[in-house]
Design a protein around this motif. Structure first.
Motif, short mmCIF file in Angstrom:
data_model
loop_
_atom_site.label_atom_id
_atom_site.label_comp_id
_atom_site.label_asym_id
_atom_site.label_seq_id
_atom_site.Cartn_x
_atom_site.Cartn_y
_atom_site.Cartn_z
N LEU A 1 41.82 70.93 23.23
CA LEU A 1 42.87 69.95 23.52
C LEU A 1 43.27 70.16 24.97
O LEU A 1 43.76 71.23 25.33
CB LEU A 1 44.08 70.16 22.60
CG LEU A 1 45.33 69.33 22.93
CD1 LEU A 1 45.06 67.84 22.81
CD2 LEU A 1 46.49 69.73 22.02
N VAL B 1 37.39 67.43 30.96
CA VAL B 1 37.14 66.65 29.75
C VAL B 1 35.74 66.03 29.78
O VAL B 1 34.97 66.12 28.82
CB VAL B 1 38.22 65.56 29.59
CG1 VAL B 1 37.84 64.57 28.50
CG2 VAL B 1 39.56 66.19 29.28
N LEU C 1 32.69 66.68 27.27
CA LEU C 1 32.10 65.58 26.50
C LEU C 1 30.59 65.51 26.72
O LEU C 1 29.84 65.20 25.80
CB LEU C 1 32.74 64.25 26.91
CG LEU C 1 34.15 64.00 26.39
CD1 LEU C 1 34.72 62.72 26.98
CD2 LEU C 1 34.17 63.92 24.86
N HIS D 1 33.90 68.83 20.90
CA HIS D 1 35.02 68.09 20.36
C HIS D 1 36.20 68.29 21.29
O HIS D 1 36.68 69.41 21.43
CB HIS D 1 35.38 68.58 18.96
CG HIS D 1 34.41 68.10 17.93
ND1 HIS D 1 34.76 67.20 16.97
CD2 HIS D 1 33.10 68.37 17.74
CE1 HIS D 1 33.72 66.93 16.22
NE2 HIS D 1 32.69 67.63 16.67
N VAL D 2 36.63 67.22 21.92
CA VAL D 2 37.72 67.39 22.87
C VAL D 2 38.69 66.23 22.77
O VAL D 2 38.30 65.08 22.56
CB VAL D 2 37.17 67.57 24.31
CG1 VAL D 2 36.11 66.56 24.63
CG2 VAL D 2 38.26 67.52 25.36
N SER D 3 39.96 66.58 22.86
CA SER D 3 41.02 65.57 22.95
C SER D 3 41.71 65.74 24.28
O SER D 3 41.83 66.86 24.78
CB SER D 3 42.04 65.73 21.82
OG SER D 3 41.47 65.35 20.59
N PHE D 4 42.15 64.63 24.83
CA PHE D 4 42.81 64.70 26.13
C PHE D 4 43.97 63.73 26.20
O PHE D 4 43.86 62.58 25.80
CB PHE D 4 41.83 64.37 27.26
CG PHE D 4 42.52 64.10 28.56
CD1 PHE D 4 43.21 65.12 29.22
CD2 PHE D 4 42.53 62.84 29.12
CE1 PHE D 4 43.88 64.87 30.40
CE2 PHE D 4 43.20 62.57 30.30
CZ PHE D 4 43.89 63.59 30.94
N CYS D 5 45.11 64.22 26.70
CA CYS D 5 46.24 63.34 26.94
C CYS D 5 46.93 63.71 28.25
O CYS D 5 47.14 64.88 28.55
CB CYS D 5 47.25 63.44 25.80
SG CYS D 5 48.57 62.21 25.95
N ILE E 1 47.90 58.58 20.84
CA ILE E 1 47.08 59.78 20.98
C ILE E 1 47.66 60.93 20.15
O ILE E 1 46.93 61.65 19.46
CB ILE E 1 46.97 60.16 22.47
CG1 ILE E 1 46.07 59.15 23.18
CG2 ILE E 1 46.41 61.57 22.64
CD1 ILE E 1 46.10 59.24 24.67
N PRO F 1 39.36 63.67 17.32
CA PRO F 1 39.31 63.88 18.77
C PRO F 1 39.50 62.56 19.51
O PRO F 1 38.88 61.56 19.16
CB PRO F 1 37.92 64.46 19.03
CG PRO F 1 37.17 64.35 17.76
CD PRO F 1 38.11 64.02 16.65
N VAL F 2 40.35 62.59 20.52
CA VAL F 2 40.71 61.34 21.21
C VAL F 2 40.88 61.61 22.69
O VAL F 2 41.39 62.65 23.09
CB VAL F 2 42.00 60.74 20.61
CG1 VAL F 2 43.17 61.69 20.76
CG2 VAL F 2 42.33 59.40 21.25
N ILE F 3 40.41 60.69 23.50
CA ILE F 3 40.51 60.81 24.95
C ILE F 3 41.40 59.69 25.47
O ILE F 3 41.19 58.53 25.10
CB ILE F 3 39.12 60.66 25.62
CG1 ILE F 3 38.10 61.62 25.00
CG2 ILE F 3 39.22 60.86 27.13
CD1 ILE F 3 38.41 63.05 25.22
N GLN F 4 42.35 60.05 26.31
CA GLN F 4 43.18 59.00 26.91
C GLN F 4 42.34 58.21 27.91
O GLN F 4 41.69 58.78 28.78
CB GLN F 4 44.37 59.60 27.61
CG GLN F 4 45.34 58.52 28.08
CD GLN F 4 46.72 59.08 28.31
OE1 GLN F 4 46.86 60.17 28.85
NE2 GLN F 4 47.72 58.36 27.88
N PHE G 1 30.25 60.03 30.84
CA PHE G 1 29.97 61.28 30.12
C PHE G 1 28.89 61.08 29.06
O PHE G 1 28.30 62.04 28.58
CB PHE G 1 31.25 61.81 29.47
CG PHE G 1 31.81 60.91 28.41
CD1 PHE G 1 31.32 60.94 27.11
CD2 PHE G 1 32.82 60.00 28.72
CE1 PHE G 1 31.83 60.10 26.14
CE2 PHE G 1 33.33 59.16 27.75
CZ PHE G 1 32.83 59.20 26.46
#
Lengths: 375, 205
Positions: A306, A325, A329, A334-338, B60, B69-72, B81
């Motif tokens: 994260l 990120v 990827l 598995h990656v989340s980004f905010c 998000i 899993p989520v990307i902004q 990517f």
């Protein structure tokens, strides 16, 4: 009131360092909160920033004026819930808050190392943490989480010990220190060098280069804030009087604030440690190991991530987190980004407790549930 | 669980059609994934490996809570990517009309996806045509409840428009599933007039 106790761990063997030297008799200061579960799947390592320490949350005594540096995030019922997780935070190598650093005694001479202390790297800090992990009987961290320089350590963990963590949370960080940040570090160290007390690092405890260190801190502190937060907090307010003094004593509230920050910093921090830790950050460049290819550098990573940045952080801006990120990827991690909206600048990672805490809480819970199900 | 999901989604027939395309082990990318509930369902019920992209911080946070899993991203992301064809399916559900350049987005999604599933709102539907013809004002429907001046839907088009665009972009329409409100036979026969929307499965020609 959560009461915590600092502990010490002496590394059983000399610690080899990136610079080629090794350190003998390394001590690591650490604190733990919560209980390690029987299946040992609830351990979290919190990695601290430049001026942080092992005291992440709670107080040492009921009468302590202030709790640990991330007390709003970490503790019973909080985002990093110590009723549920076993939290470990250790002071980094090279620091002055209990772990071996440049003011520690060199076992060979019996005197403080000062500038004979080897230059250390972020990876060296993580290497020492790995020994602590073994000592505590932890097989795998549920997560390694930290902001700023703490985020750099989280990245090093994921790359160097990919099987030893089930996730990582790099916050407001970067994969390489920018030339602008290197420049700020340089000016900070120069300010310390100009202090006549510095004596090339061989200062005595009663004559420390406090004015140089305070100047370094004031400079650095500006980079942790934002134009917006300074405008909101101070504006052009005058501190004590209604009109300008027409001399060079402090007039403005923002000047007074920085003065205060500098003064408080020298009470708890050491100038030589400031040299070593800023140098470790200067040298931090993950892609350099793989010919500049960041995706290749992240190839060993297995754990989900994260990644969090803050909109007004201009020290480690969102674009740096996006590089991390994208590289993750590319490796199909598995990656989340905010990017969290915030006006607080780089310091937001300490202040945006609601937005950050909510995401961290849910992310950790899901990782923990996966470990419970899959062992 | 699956039924409950669709019930929650207010009759999103397009999502049901898209879900049928997802097989175990598929890598699925959802652009504009909202709260991630749909991706979570694809992960848990269909065994897919999922990734979402979403612009809103609140959404998000919901995705993270949903374990997805989520990307902004504002979807103007060039998706660099992702290698060509590295996703089995790229989903774009009722989002295309909000994009600044739908053509460029379509190009990108058929590059990174072996297939792309686009659920499209049909502005050629008879209700829209009649409203414009009889009242002389821009149509408003249950699907498109906005006024012309405040709508996020800046690129509305008809099913026929969409087919033309795909052809123009060298994109094959592998499958087209019109979605009707009341008249299934008319919808199937004359989708551009009677379908409120359609799910297109696309691939690079």
């Amino acid at each position: 009131m959560l009461i915590v106790k600092p502990q010490n761990f002496q590394l059983p063997a000399p610690l080899p360092l990136d610079c080629g030297r090794e350190l003998r008799q390394v001590n690591i200061r650490f604190e733990t909160v919560g209980t390690l579960s029987p299946s040992r799947n609830n351990a979290i390592l919190i990695t601290h920033a430049l001026s942080g320490d092992a005291h992440v949350c709670g107080k040492y005594t009921e009468t302590d004026r202030k709790p640990g540096w991330w007390d709003e995030m970490v503790g019973p019922g909080k985002a990093i819930d110590t009723d549920k997780y076993f939290v470990v935070c250790s002071n980094v190598l090279g620091s002055c808050a209990g772990s071996t650093g440049p003011r520690s005694f060199n076992p060979e001479t019996g005197n403080p190392y000062n500038l004979d202390f080897p230059v250390i790297t972020i990876r060296d800090m993580v290497r020492a943490q790995k020994h602590l992990m073994n000592h505590l009987g932890i097989r795998r961290w549920l997560t390694v989480i930290g902001g700023s320089m703490g985020g750099m350590q989280a990245l090093e963990w994921a790359i160097n010990y990919p099987d030893d963590l089930a996730s990582f949370v790099p916050i407001a960080t970067t994969s390489q220190l920018s030339p602008q940040s290197i420049a700020f570090d340089w000016v900070g160290r120069e300010a310390i060098k100009y202090d006549p007390n510095w004596q090339n690092g061989n200062y005595s405890a009663d004559r420390v280069p406090d004015r140089g260190l305070a100047a370094a801190r004031m400079l650095a502190h500006i980079t942790y804030l934002s134009d917006e937060s300074m405008s909101r907090k101070f504006g052009r307010e005058l501190q004590d009087s209604a009109s300008y003094s027409f001399d060079f004593s402090r007039d403005f509230a923002v000047e007074s604030y920085l003065e205060h920050q500098g003064r408080r910093f020298v009470e708890r921090f050491d100038a030589n440690s400031y040299f070593y830790i800023t140098r470790a950050m200067d040298y931090f460049d993950i892609a350099a190991r793989t010919g500049g290819d960041l995706a290749k550098a992240f190839a060993p990573v297995k754990a989900p991530a994260l990644v969090i940045s803050f909109s007004s952080d201009w020290l480690f801006p969102t674009s740096e987190s996006r590089k991390i990120v994208n590289a993750l990827l590319k490796n199909r991690c598995h990656v989340s980004f905010c990017e969290i909206q915030s006006g607080y600048g780089h310091d937001a990672f300490l202040l945006e407790v609601d937005a950050l805490g909510g995401m961290v809480r849910d992310f950790l819970h899901n990782r923990w549930k996966e470990l419970e199900q899959n062992g | 669980m699956v039924e409950a999901f669709y019930a929650d989604q207010n009759d999103r027939r397009d999502l049901e059609i898209i879900a049928e395309l997802v097989k175990p082990g598929h890598r699925v990318l959802d652009l504009g994934c909202g709260d991630g509930a749909f991706l979570r369902m694809l992960k848990e019920q269909h065994g897919a490996e999922v990734l979402g992209m979403e612009i809103s911080q609140r959404r998000i946070a919901e995705c993270i809570a949903n374990g997805v899993p989520v990307i902004q991203s504002d979807l103007d992301d060039d998706l660099d990517f992702a290698e060509n064809g590295s996703f089995d399916l790229v989903i774009l559900s009722q989002t295309l009309q909000e994009m600044r350049r739908p053509d460029q987005l379509l190009r990108r999604i058929v590059r990174v996806g072996k297939h792309a599933a686009v659920s499209f709102i049909n502005f050629g539907h008879i209700h829209c045509r009649l409203q414009l013809l009889l009242t002389g004002r821009m149509p408003r429907t249950t699907q498109i409840p906005y006024q012309w001046y405040n709508t996020p839907n800046i690129h509305l088009g008809t099913i026929r428009d969409f087919r033309h665009l795909c052809d123009h972009l060298d994109i094959n329409i592998v499958q087209e599933t019109p979605i009707g409100m009341r008249f299934p036979l008319l919808t199937a026969k004359m989708p551009n007039l009677f379908a409120v929307g359609s799910v297109f499965v696309l691939e690079k020609r």
